[in-house]
Design a protein around this motif. Structure first.
Motif, mmCIF file in Angstrom:
data_model
loop_
_atom_site.group_PDB
_atom_site.id
_atom_site.type_symbol
_atom_site.label_atom_id
_atom_site.label_comp_id
_atom_site.label_asym_id
_atom_site.label_seq_id
_atom_site.Cartn_x
_atom_site.Cartn_y
_atom_site.Cartn_z
ATOM 1 N N THR A 135 -41.188 -30.923 41.927
ATOM 2 C CA THR A 135 -42.444 -31.513 42.362
ATOM 3 C C THR A 135 -42.431 -31.594 43.884
ATOM 4 O O THR A 135 -41.403 -31.366 44.521
ATOM 5 N N THR A 136 -43.546 -31.961 44.458
ATOM 6 C CA THR A 136 -43.618 -32.041 45.918
ATOM 7 C C THR A 136 -42.722 -33.137 46.482
ATOM 8 O O THR A 136 -42.368 -33.098 47.657
ATOM 9 N N ASP A 137 -42.303 -34.095 45.649
ATOM 10 C CA ASP A 137 -41.376 -35.132 46.134
ATOM 11 C C ASP A 137 -39.926 -34.836 45.759
ATOM 12 O O ASP A 137 -39.052 -35.684 45.904
ATOM 13 N N GLY A 138 -39.660 -33.607 45.269
ATOM 14 C CA GLY A 138 -38.289 -33.159 45.068
ATOM 15 C C GLY A 138 -37.686 -33.312 43.684
ATOM 16 O O GLY A 138 -36.556 -32.907 43.460
ATOM 17 N N ARG A 139 -38.417 -33.883 42.731
ATOM 18 C CA ARG A 139 -37.888 -34.010 41.363
ATOM 19 C C ARG A 139 -38.152 -32.712 40.607
ATOM 20 O O ARG A 139 -39.198 -32.096 40.777
ATOM 21 N N LYS A 140 -37.222 -32.309 39.766
ATOM 22 C CA LYS A 140 -37.436 -31.105 38.970
ATOM 23 C C LYS A 140 -38.576 -31.354 37.984
ATOM 24 O O LYS A 140 -38.616 -32.403 37.329
ATOM 25 N N ILE A 141 -39.501 -30.395 37.892
ATOM 26 C CA ILE A 141 -40.649 -30.544 36.995
ATOM 27 C C ILE A 141 -40.185 -30.773 35.563
ATOM 28 O O ILE A 141 -40.729 -31.619 34.848
ATOM 29 N N THR A 181 -50.090 -19.657 47.477
ATOM 30 C CA THR A 181 -48.725 -19.733 47.990
ATOM 31 C C THR A 181 -47.877 -20.540 47.014
ATOM 32 O O THR A 181 -48.411 -21.293 46.198
ATOM 33 N N GLU A 182 -46.578 -20.405 47.136
ATOM 34 C CA GLU A 182 -45.681 -21.163 46.258
ATOM 35 C C GLU A 182 -45.874 -22.655 46.468
ATOM 36 O O GLU A 182 -45.862 -23.439 45.517
ATOM 37 N N ALA A 183 -46.086 -23.083 47.699
ATOM 38 C CA ALA A 183 -46.291 -24.504 48.002
ATOM 39 C C ALA A 183 -47.566 -25.034 47.336
ATOM 40 O O ALA A 183 -47.576 -26.159 46.814
ATOM 41 N N ASN A 184 -48.627 -24.244 47.350
ATOM 42 C CA ASN A 184 -49.873 -24.680 46.708
ATOM 43 C C ASN A 184 -49.744 -24.689 45.186
ATOM 44 O O ASN A 184 -50.283 -25.583 44.518
ATOM 45 N N ARG A 185 -49.029 -23.709 44.625
ATOM 46 C CA ARG A 185 -48.798 -23.718 43.174
ATOM 47 C C ARG A 185 -47.950 -24.927 42.792
ATOM 48 O O ARG A 185 -48.181 -25.579 41.775
ATOM 49 N N GLN A 186 -46.971 -25.247 43.635
ATOM 50 C CA GLN A 186 -46.117 -26.412 43.397
ATOM 51 C C GLN A 186 -46.954 -27.694 43.415
ATOM 52 O O GLN A 186 -46.793 -28.553 42.543
ATOM 53 N N ALA A 187 -47.849 -27.830 44.376
ATOM 54 C CA ALA A 187 -48.701 -29.021 44.461
ATOM 55 C C ALA A 187 -49.611 -29.127 43.241
ATOM 56 O O ALA A 187 -49.790 -30.216 42.680
ATOM 57 N N TYR A 188 -50.173 -28.009 42.819
ATOM 58 C CA TYR A 188 -51.037 -27.977 41.632
ATOM 59 C C TYR A 188 -50.260 -28.419 40.393
ATOM 60 O O TYR A 188 -50.708 -29.273 39.625
ATOM 61 N N ARG A 189 -49.074 -27.882 40.216
ATOM 62 C CA ARG A 189 -48.267 -28.228 39.046
ATOM 63 C C ARG A 189 -47.776 -29.670 39.121
ATOM 64 O O ARG A 189 -47.651 -30.339 38.091
ATOM 65 N N THR A 190 -47.499 -30.154 40.327
ATOM 66 C CA THR A 190 -47.121 -31.559 40.494
ATOM 67 C C THR A 190 -48.247 -32.460 40.007
ATOM 68 O O THR A 190 -48.000 -33.459 39.315
ATOM 69 N N LEU A 191 -49.480 -32.124 40.366
ATOM 70 C CA LEU A 191 -50.629 -32.908 39.888
ATOM 71 C C LEU A 191 -50.665 -32.949 38.357
ATOM 72 O O LEU A 191 -50.928 -34.006 37.770
ATOM 73 N N MET A 211 -49.384 -25.009 30.453
ATOM 74 C CA MET A 211 -49.418 -24.834 31.909
ATOM 75 C C MET A 211 -48.579 -23.615 32.286
ATOM 76 O O MET A 211 -47.838 -23.617 33.251
ATOM 77 N N ASP A 212 -48.747 -22.557 31.477
ATOM 78 C CA ASP A 212 -47.946 -21.348 31.624
ATOM 79 C C ASP A 212 -48.681 -20.250 32.377
ATOM 80 O O ASP A 212 -48.420 -19.075 32.187
ATOM 81 N N GLU A 213 -49.594 -20.651 33.249
ATOM 82 C CA GLU A 213 -50.351 -19.663 34.007
ATOM 83 C C GLU A 213 -49.431 -18.880 34.937
ATOM 84 O O GLU A 213 -48.588 -19.455 35.613
ATOM 85 N N SER A 214 -49.635 -17.588 34.965
ATOM 86 C CA SER A 214 -48.870 -16.742 35.889
ATOM 87 C C SER A 214 -49.265 -17.090 37.315
ATOM 88 O O SER A 214 -50.271 -17.769 37.557
#
Length: 117
Positions: free
Chosen positions: A81-87, A46-56, A27-30
């Motif tokens: 993650t979107t709920d605040g935990r570090k990935i 956006t950073e928020a959308n990338r965060q949501a994608y990675r959270t999934l 999951m090392d996509e730029s």
């Protein structure tokens, strides 16, 4: 980090990543590549959308049963993650070893291991 600690870390990583029946999640996509994935479903890069994608990706139920290691992009190493935990913490809780591309590392990539002591 002393020799003994390095050997413990390497032993842990080797045993975990080489677990039978488990693989590695790349999951090392730029940000640009992640943006292409988002654009394909009509979302802005956006950073928020990338965060949501990675959270999934990291919160799939049972992920740790199938995945033993995850290769991260630098942004993901520091992202929550979107709920605040570090990935990284979410991965470690599932017995998944987080790794990172070494071309841009600016910090200790195994800080998550040291914090477990």
């Amino acid at each position: 980090m002393g020799f003994y600690m390095i050997m413990r870390l390497l032993n842990y990583v080797q045993k975990t990543v080489a677990s039978p029946g488990r693989g590695i999640l790349a999951m090392d996509e730029s940000n640009a590549t992640c943006g292409k994935r988002l654009a394909s479903i009509g979302l802005e890069n956006t950073e928020a959308n990338r965060q949501a994608y990675r959270t999934l990706l990291v919160t799939v139920p049972g992920l740790g049963e199938c995945i033993s290691g995850a290769i991260l992009f630098e942004e993901t190493l520091y992202q929550s993650t979107t709920d605040g935990r570090k990935i990284v913490d979410v991965l470690v809780e599932q017995n998944i070893v987080p790794g990172i591309k070494v071309d841009k590392v600016r910090s200790t990539p195994f800080q998550w291991f040291l914090s477990r002591e």
